[in-house]
Design a protein around this motif. Structure first.
Motif, PDB file in Angstrom:
ATOM      1  N   HIS A 190       0.896  71.567  72.467  1.00  0.00           N
ATOM      2  CA  HIS A 190       0.004  71.772  73.622  1.00  0.00           C
ATOM      3  C   HIS A 190       0.962  72.473  75.140  1.00  0.00           C
ATOM      4  O   HIS A 190       0.556  72.364  75.992  1.00  0.00           O
ATOM      5  CB  HIS A 190      -0.331  70.679  74.141  1.00  0.00           C
ATOM      6  N   ASP A 191       1.798  72.771  74.911  1.00  0.00           N
ATOM      7  CA  ASP A 191       2.897  73.411  76.004  1.00  0.00           C
ATOM      8  C   ASP A 191       3.538  75.365  75.533  1.00  0.00           C
ATOM      9  O   ASP A 191       4.610  75.234  75.356  1.00  0.00           O
ATOM     10  CB  ASP A 191       4.242  72.935  75.824  1.00  0.00           C
ATOM     11  N   PHE A 218      -1.531  65.323  82.962  1.00  0.00           N
ATOM     12  CA  PHE A 218      -1.490  63.704  81.965  1.00  0.00           C
ATOM     13  C   PHE A 218      -2.641  63.654  81.211  1.00  0.00           C
ATOM     14  O   PHE A 218      -2.411  63.545  79.986  1.00  0.00           O
ATOM     15  CB  PHE A 218      -2.121  62.702  84.130  1.00  0.00           C
ATOM     16  N   ASP A 219      -3.544  64.675  81.825  1.00  0.00           N
ATOM     17  CA  ASP A 219      -5.030  64.670  80.738  1.00  0.00           C
ATOM     18  C   ASP A 219      -4.008  65.715  79.817  1.00  0.00           C
ATOM     19  O   ASP A 219      -4.881  65.593  78.469  1.00  0.00           O
ATOM     20  CB  ASP A 219      -5.895  65.412  81.492  1.00  0.00           C
ATOM     21  N   THR A 220      -3.220  66.450  79.357  1.00  0.00           N
ATOM     22  CA  THR A 220      -2.937  67.359  78.475  1.00  0.00           C
ATOM     23  C   THR A 220      -1.847  66.647  77.582  1.00  0.00           C
ATOM     24  O   THR A 220      -2.234  66.165  76.021  1.00  0.00           O
ATOM     25  CB  THR A 220      -2.162  68.682  78.698  1.00  0.00           C
ATOM     26  N   PHE A 221      -1.582  65.287  78.393  1.00  0.00           N
ATOM     27  CA  PHE A 221      -0.599  64.440  77.349  1.00  0.00           C
ATOM     28  C   PHE A 221      -1.475  63.406  76.422  1.00  0.00           C
ATOM     29  O   PHE A 221      -0.743  63.175  75.097  1.00  0.00           O
ATOM     30  CB  PHE A 221       0.203  63.367  78.707  1.00  0.00           C
ATOM     31  N   ARG A 245      -4.000  64.303  75.006  1.00  0.00           N
ATOM     32  CA  ARG A 245      -5.032  65.011  74.515  1.00  0.00           C
ATOM     33  C   ARG A 245      -4.190  65.423  73.335  1.00  0.00           C
ATOM     34  O   ARG A 245      -4.481  65.789  72.484  1.00  0.00           O
ATOM     35  CB  ARG A 245      -5.457  65.983  75.320  1.00  0.00           C
ATOM     36  N   ALA A 246      -3.250  65.266  73.483  1.00  0.00           N
ATOM     37  CA  ALA A 246      -2.132  65.620  72.503  1.00  0.00           C
ATOM     38  C   ALA A 246      -1.619  64.225  72.071  1.00  0.00           C
ATOM     39  O   ALA A 246      -1.530  64.654  70.442  1.00  0.00           O
ATOM     40  CB  ALA A 246      -0.573  65.911  73.373  1.00  0.00           C
ATOM     41  N   LEU A 247      -1.514  62.971  72.636  1.00  0.00           N
ATOM     42  CA  LEU A 247      -1.367  62.071  71.912  1.00  0.00           C
ATOM     43  C   LEU A 247      -2.015  61.239  71.121  1.00  0.00           C
ATOM     44  O   LEU A 247      -2.563  60.322  69.895  1.00  0.00           O
ATOM     45  CB  LEU A 247      -0.659  60.742  72.429  1.00  0.00           C
ATOM     46  N   LEU A 291      -0.743  53.277  77.920  1.00  0.00           N
ATOM     47  CA  LEU A 291      -0.390  54.942  78.019  1.00  0.00           C
ATOM     48  C   LEU A 291      -0.115  55.395  79.708  1.00  0.00           C
ATOM     49  O   LEU A 291       0.642  56.030  80.106  1.00  0.00           O
ATOM     50  CB  LEU A 291      -2.221  55.109  78.137  1.00  0.00           C
ATOM     51  N   SER A 292      -0.961  54.208  80.796  1.00  0.00           N
ATOM     52  CA  SER A 292      -0.929  54.373  82.128  1.00  0.00           C
ATOM     53  C   SER A 292       0.723  53.855  82.408  1.00  0.00           C
ATOM     54  O   SER A 292       1.645  54.718  83.531  1.00  0.00           O
ATOM     55  CB  SER A 292      -1.409  53.294  82.758  1.00  0.00           C
TER      56      SER A 292
END
Length: 807
Positions: free
Chosen positions: A773-774, A783-786, A788-790, A802-803
């Motif tokens: 994703h990078d 944040f959304d991509t992080f 989605r990757a986890l 997560l927050s």
């Protein structure tokens, strides 16, 4: 201040500048001229002098040794500097006083556009600019005598005036042959690229000798040629403004021919029309070069340039004639509508789109109608005198039995067979035959037979008027063209054979409605059928082809709308071209029919409400009108339909299946006998009157419409829109409360420890998941991509965890 070397064509540029610098004893002047020489050479060769010093300065310190500095100048610029110049340069740029040269300061001075210390209200006079064009610092060949220099200046003056009046860019024309941008082209390329006025061979040779490169035989420096033309143009403009303001100079501008006679626009157009037809000139090609978008409109200068290049020489037009034509076709915005002019000239003795009219007879001008007529500008006294001279010559020719034409013909070989000769040659022949009159009479005779444009004598007409049996030009009268009368008789016969069809009983509105209905239910693209017969996309076709397309659309077949001959002719008459009666405007027909799908240009009217397609659906021909049914039959129909409907609902009878078994092609119709069989299979009882009432209501030209019948027996329940239901379900789902988290972790160390345990136990490589994703490998993501990757890793993290990890 730039040192110009063009004023001394016989001198070497390096020798000139070196002599000039050494002649002055001021060190500042010597240093300034040395820098100027380096600057001119650098810009003329298009070099970046800083790049050469970088090869010796790997650390980019900005300093090189004195020997390295000298090597850069000698090797790359090939300049011969005197020891005094080198010493002054070394002394100026040795900033540290340690023997190293600051080349950065040197390059800044060389590349600087304006002098550093010159602050004046007119900085353009002190510009460190390059020569006007690439490589124009080269010297041109010297023209020796004063006479040659004057002739060269006159030739350049004519070329500059010609190009200025017609808006011709000489530089752009010659650059097309210079692919490598060297500033030079060959002799043959120079002759082909030359766009000036008509020059003699001696004048072209003078230009070639002037601008040929001494160091490269066979090449011409066209940049010097363009520079001289531009200088003359600026000089002419300045001189014209001065003389115009003072009013003392009334010199006529070169290139505008003043003639005593003033032709009308119609006479000029006739001359151009005859020249275009006679010499086969494709005049449209000259104008299209200036109209890339084919809009039919060009500027005034482009129109004059195209007209002069195409037919000025053949039609003997002067600048006054060209100005009149330009004024005649000028639009209110100042531009010229050349399309109308080109169509009139090219279709003077032809008919446009002749390939579509194979039976059309083309009218050609008769023999002799385009020949050069005699001069009619003579006074009555001169005409009488000419007739007397001709009578005396005729008497001498008859007595001596002379044949004049063979004596004139040898003088016509140098210009091909034009049937003209010069005035001197005409006098030589008459003097040889002892027919020449007095000088006054000879001038009147030449005035009668001379061509007003070229000044030559038409000896063929002279021989025809002298000799009775000799015919030079035969003018055919209009009575000899019998094909026009024959064509009119043929058309009259054809009109008598045409059978007139009465189309008064055709309801065009109902007919167009049925055509739209047929196109709508069958999803037919009308445009694709017509384009096969209109390859040029003109929007018109012949009447026979229009009827053929209607047949291919299914409008005359068994499964379509059986159009009658009267209906087809009514359509042809409605869509006939207003100017050409043999053509049909199929484009308008296509727009009217395909309006059932959508409206055209909807993007320009976003507020227009498009009507539903159901309004274009029409019942089948022969369908009964229920408003006109007899009341007794209407009562019988109502009773039968209610009884059958109740029985089908109570006994769950599938009445659709019997009809489908008889309707193999799914046309929606069955015969009357098949309808009765279907009622018997379904077990529906009826009386004879009820059956007759039902058949009268649902039978049309195609049979019994069982689909319309079944809509009354088994009505369909309207289904609700699923989109609204899904929207309500989504709103209810979003209103649900989120379940509380069970034993969430509250510290970042515990979250990281939880993730480490998952990674260790399940052998997960988090870097591989996050790297996908990078794409730029920046080490950051949103944040959304992080999340989605986890998510695919299934680390079993709660929302609060997560927050906490993101924060």
């Amino acid at each position: 201040m730039v040192v110009s070397v063009e004023s001394l064509p016989n001198c070497n540029p390096n020798t000139f500048t070196t002599t000039l610098m050494t002649s002055s004893g001021d060190p500042q002047t010597i240093l300034r001229l040395a820098e100027e020489k380096i600057r001119v050479k650098t810009i003329a060769l298009g070099l970046r002098i800083t790049e050469f010093f970088h090869d010796f300065d790997r650390l980019r310190s900005g300093f090189v040794t004195a020997s390295q500095f000298k090597r850069c100048l000698d090797t790359n610029l090939r300049l011969l500097l005197s020891p005094e110049e080198e010493e002054l340069l070394f002394r100026k740029y040795d900033i540290k006083h340690d023997g190293t040269i600051c080349y950065r300061e040197f390059c800044d001075v060389i590349n600087r556009k304006y002098p550093e210390t010159k602050i004046t209200p007119y900085p353009e006079n002190f510009t460190n600019a390059a020569p006007p064009y690439l490589n124009s610092w080269r010297s041109t060949r010297h023209i020796g005598t004063q006479d040659e220099s004057e002739r060269l200046r006159n030739v350049l003056q004519r070329i500059a005036t010609y190009c200025k009046q017609r808006g011709i860019d000489v530089l752009t024309t010659m650059e097309q042959y210079d692919k490598h941008q060297m500033g030079e082209i060959t002799d043959s390329q120079f002759y082909r690229a030359f766009v000036g006025p008509q020059l003699t061979e001696a004048e072209m040779t003078l230009l070639r000798d002037k601008y040929s490169d001494p160091g490269k035989p066979g090449l011409i420096n066209y940049l010097n040629f363009v520079q001289d033309l531009n200088a003359l143009s600026r000089t002419n403009e300045t001189t014209f403004l001065k003389t115009d303001t003072t009013g003392t100079d009334n010199t006529v501008v070169v290139g505008i021919e003043e003639r005593p006679e003033q032709r009308s626009v119609q006479e000029i157009l006739d001359k151009i029309r005859i020249a275009t037809f006679k010499y086969g000139i494709r005049i449209s090609d000259f104008f299209k070069d200036y109209d890339k978008l084919r809009s039919g409109i060009i500027t005034e200068g482009q129109f004059e340039s195209a007209l002069s290049l195409s037919v000025q020489k053949q039609a003997f037009l002067n600048m006054n004639d060209i100005k009149k034509i330009t004024e005649y076709y000028r639009r209110p915005d100042g531009r010229i509508h050349y399309k109308e002019f080109v169509d009139m000239m090219e279709n003077a003795f032809n008919i446009p789109e002749l390939e579509k009219k194979p039976l059309t007879q083309v009218t050609r001008p008769g023999r002799g109608l385009l020949s050069k007529p005699l001069n009619t500008n003579l006074t009555p006294d001169e005409e009488d005198r000419v007739s007397q001279i001709l009578d005396s010559i005729i008497d001498k020719v008859l007595k001596r039995r002379l044949v004049l034409f063979p004596f004139f013909k040898p003088f016509d070989r140098s210009k091909a067979f034009t049937r003209t000769c010069t005035k001197h040659q005409f006098g030589r022949v008459l003097r040889t035959l002892d027919l020449i009159p007095s000088p006054y009479d000879f001038n009147i005779l030449c005035k009668k037979f001379e061509d007003r444009e070229s000044g030559d004598i038409n000896y063929a007409l002279f021989c025809q008027m002298i000799e009775q049996d000799f015919v030079a030009i035969k003018v055919e009268p209009e009575e000899e063209f019998t094909f026009a009368r024959a064509r009119m008789e043929e058309e009259q016969k054809r009109e008598k054979l045409i059978i007139k069809i009465d189309t008064s009983n055709v309801n065009l509105k109902d007919l167009m409605g049925r055509i739209r209905h047929h196109v709508l239910i069958n999803r037919i693209r009308v445009k694709e059928f017509f384009e096969d017969f209109d390859p040029l996309r003109l929007g018109t076709i012949s009447q026979s082809r229009f009827i053929r397309v209607l047949a291919s659309l299914g409008l005359t077949g068994l499964d379509g709308i059986p159009l009658t001959e009267a209906q087809m002719h009514a359509l042809c008459n409605h869509y006939r071209h207003p100017e050409h009666s043999d053509l049909i405007v199929w484009k308008q027909f296509e727009q009217d029919v395909e309006s059932v799908f959508t409206l055209s240009d909807l993007e320009k009217a976003p507020n227009v409400q498009v009507s539903p397609q159901t309004i274009y659906e029409m019942p089948t021909t022969g369908t009964a009108n229920w408003s006109n049914i007899d009341p007794f039959n209407k009562e019988e129909l109502h009773q039968a339909m209610e009884a059958w409907k109740a029985k089908c609902e109570q006994q769950r009878i599938d009445i659709l299946r019997p009809f489908q078994q008889f309707d193999k092609h799914n046309l929606g119709h069955v015969t009357r006998l098949q309808f009765r069989q279907c009622l018997a299979i379904a077990g529906l009882t009826y009386t004879e009157k009820e059956l007759e009432a039902v058949e009268a209501a649902f039978i049309d030209d195609n049979g019994f419409a069982y689909r319309h019948f079944l809509e009354w027996i088994i009505p369909r329940r309207p289904e609700p829109l699923r989109y609204n239901i899904l929207q309500e379900d989504l709103k209810n789902l979003n209103k649900q409360r989120v379940l509380p988290e069970i034993k969430p972790v509250t510290s970042i160390q515990d979250v990281l420890q939880k993730i480490k345990g998952q990674v260790f136990r399940r052998r997960i490589r988090l870097y591989e998941w996050l790297k996908d994703h990078d794409k730029l490998n920046s080490g950051r993501m949103s944040f959304d991509t992080f999340r989605r990757a986890l998510n695919p890793c299934q680390l079993e993290l709660l929302e609060s965890e997560l927050s906490l990890l993101e924060d």
